[in-house]
Design a protein around this motif. Structure first.
Motif, mmCIF file in Angstrom:
data_model
loop_
_atom_site.group_PDB
_atom_site.id
_atom_site.type_symbol
_atom_site.label_atom_id
_atom_site.label_comp_id
_atom_site.label_asym_id
_atom_site.label_seq_id
_atom_site.Cartn_x
_atom_site.Cartn_y
_atom_site.Cartn_z
ATOM 1 N N THR A 1 -15.154 38.095 28.795
ATOM 2 C CA THR A 1 -16.367 37.367 27.876
ATOM 3 C C THR A 1 -17.295 36.906 28.991
ATOM 4 O O THR A 1 -17.007 36.653 30.029
ATOM 5 C CB THR A 1 -15.494 35.997 27.326
ATOM 6 O OG1 THR A 1 -14.930 35.308 28.224
ATOM 7 C CG2 THR A 1 -14.528 36.444 26.142
ATOM 8 N N ASP A 2 -18.398 36.794 28.272
ATOM 9 C CA ASP A 2 -19.679 36.128 28.777
ATOM 10 C C ASP A 2 -20.104 36.901 30.299
ATOM 11 O O ASP A 2 -20.411 36.107 31.147
ATOM 12 C CB ASP A 2 -19.349 34.518 29.298
ATOM 13 C CG ASP A 2 -19.366 33.872 27.896
ATOM 14 O OD1 ASP A 2 -19.783 34.113 27.116
ATOM 15 O OD2 ASP A 2 -18.409 32.840 28.098
ATOM 16 N N LEU A 3 -19.822 38.235 30.233
ATOM 17 C CA LEU A 3 -20.482 38.943 31.276
ATOM 18 C C LEU A 3 -22.186 39.005 31.324
ATOM 19 O O LEU A 3 -22.726 39.307 30.353
ATOM 20 C CB LEU A 3 -20.011 40.495 31.205
ATOM 21 C CG LEU A 3 -18.318 40.584 31.211
ATOM 22 C CD1 LEU A 3 -17.903 41.985 30.875
ATOM 23 C CD2 LEU A 3 -18.050 40.119 32.733
ATOM 24 N N VAL A 4 -22.436 38.663 32.460
ATOM 25 C CA VAL A 4 -24.052 38.452 32.629
ATOM 26 C C VAL A 4 -24.735 39.755 32.708
ATOM 27 O O VAL A 4 -24.470 40.432 33.492
ATOM 28 C CB VAL A 4 -24.306 37.356 33.652
ATOM 29 C CG1 VAL A 4 -25.792 37.296 33.939
ATOM 30 C CG2 VAL A 4 -23.429 36.194 33.467
ATOM 31 N N TYR A 5 -25.709 39.944 31.837
ATOM 32 C CA TYR A 5 -26.493 41.197 31.804
ATOM 33 C C TYR A 5 -28.036 41.072 32.028
ATOM 34 O O TYR A 5 -28.697 41.844 32.534
ATOM 35 C CB TYR A 5 -26.404 42.271 30.678
ATOM 36 C CG TYR A 5 -26.909 41.557 29.324
ATOM 37 C CD1 TYR A 5 -28.355 41.788 29.188
ATOM 38 C CD2 TYR A 5 -26.265 40.929 28.334
ATOM 39 C CE1 TYR A 5 -29.137 41.189 28.046
ATOM 40 C CE2 TYR A 5 -26.873 40.603 27.445
ATOM 41 C CZ TYR A 5 -28.361 40.715 27.108
ATOM 42 O OH TYR A 5 -28.840 40.139 26.072
ATOM 43 N N GLY A 6 -28.133 39.677 32.285
ATOM 44 C CA GLY A 6 -29.727 39.174 32.452
ATOM 45 C C GLY A 6 -29.754 37.775 32.977
ATOM 46 O O GLY A 6 -28.725 37.317 33.443
ATOM 47 N N SER A 7 -31.006 37.132 33.100
ATOM 48 C CA SER A 7 -31.092 36.005 33.955
ATOM 49 C C SER A 7 -31.088 35.012 33.226
ATOM 50 O O SER A 7 -31.300 33.869 33.858
ATOM 51 C CB SER A 7 -32.650 35.931 34.904
ATOM 52 O OG SER A 7 -33.564 36.378 33.860
#
Length: 160
Positions: free
Chosen positions: A51-57
């Motif tokens: 969960t909550d994998l970051v793909y942007g800023s």
């Protein structure tokens, strides 16, 4: 898990049928909040979930990945939640990630930046960015980076 052309066609047909049934059900029962009811019945036991994998800023540019365990080369799906581009959350669609993963897909369920703070084409850019991220991570979860699908729930028109 052996993948044959016939099993792929059957899986795709069943997924399209299930998605259509789900869309009709959600649309006709909105007052009963079926999303929360479905999410209460979801078990991710036996699945790989991140969960909550970051793909942007920004804070909302995150996605969750659901995958069958010990799968290789599975079709990969990015799911975009609905909400008139102004509300909604990936957590509301946990049941989608779980259901598709149990059907043999590697699934990313994403959040995107919301209106009115962010305007078009922000949501489209977020979708492209999330898709590129999912493609880069697909093999890590047993998915195929070259067999990608995009689906979602109607965002509908934004209100002024």
């Amino acid at each position: 898990m052996a993948v044959t052309p016939q099993s792929v066609r059957q899986r795709r047909w069943l997924t399209v049928l299930a998605a259509g049934t789900l869309a009709l059900t959600l649309g006709s029962c909105a007052a009963l909040n079926p999303v929360q009811t479905l999410n209460r019945t979801v078990s991710t036991a036996g699945l790989t979930v991140q969960t909550d994998l970051v793909y942007g800023s920004t804070e909302r540019q995150k996605l969750d990945i659901y995958a069958p365990q010990n799968v290789r080369g599975a079709p990969t799906v990015l799911f975009i939640h609905g909400g008139s581009w102004a509300n909604g959350n990936k957590e509301d669609y946990r049941f989608v990630g779980e259901s598709l993963a149990r059907a043999g897909y590697v699934v990313g369920v994403m959040n995107y930046r919301l209106a009115p703070q962010f305007r078009y084409p922000s949501y489209i850019q977020d979708s492209a960015q999330a898709l590129a991220f999912l493609r880069s991570q697909a093999a890590r979860y047993g998915g195929s980076p070259d067999n990608l699908f995009l689906m979602g729930h109607s965002a509908g028109p934004s209100t002024p």
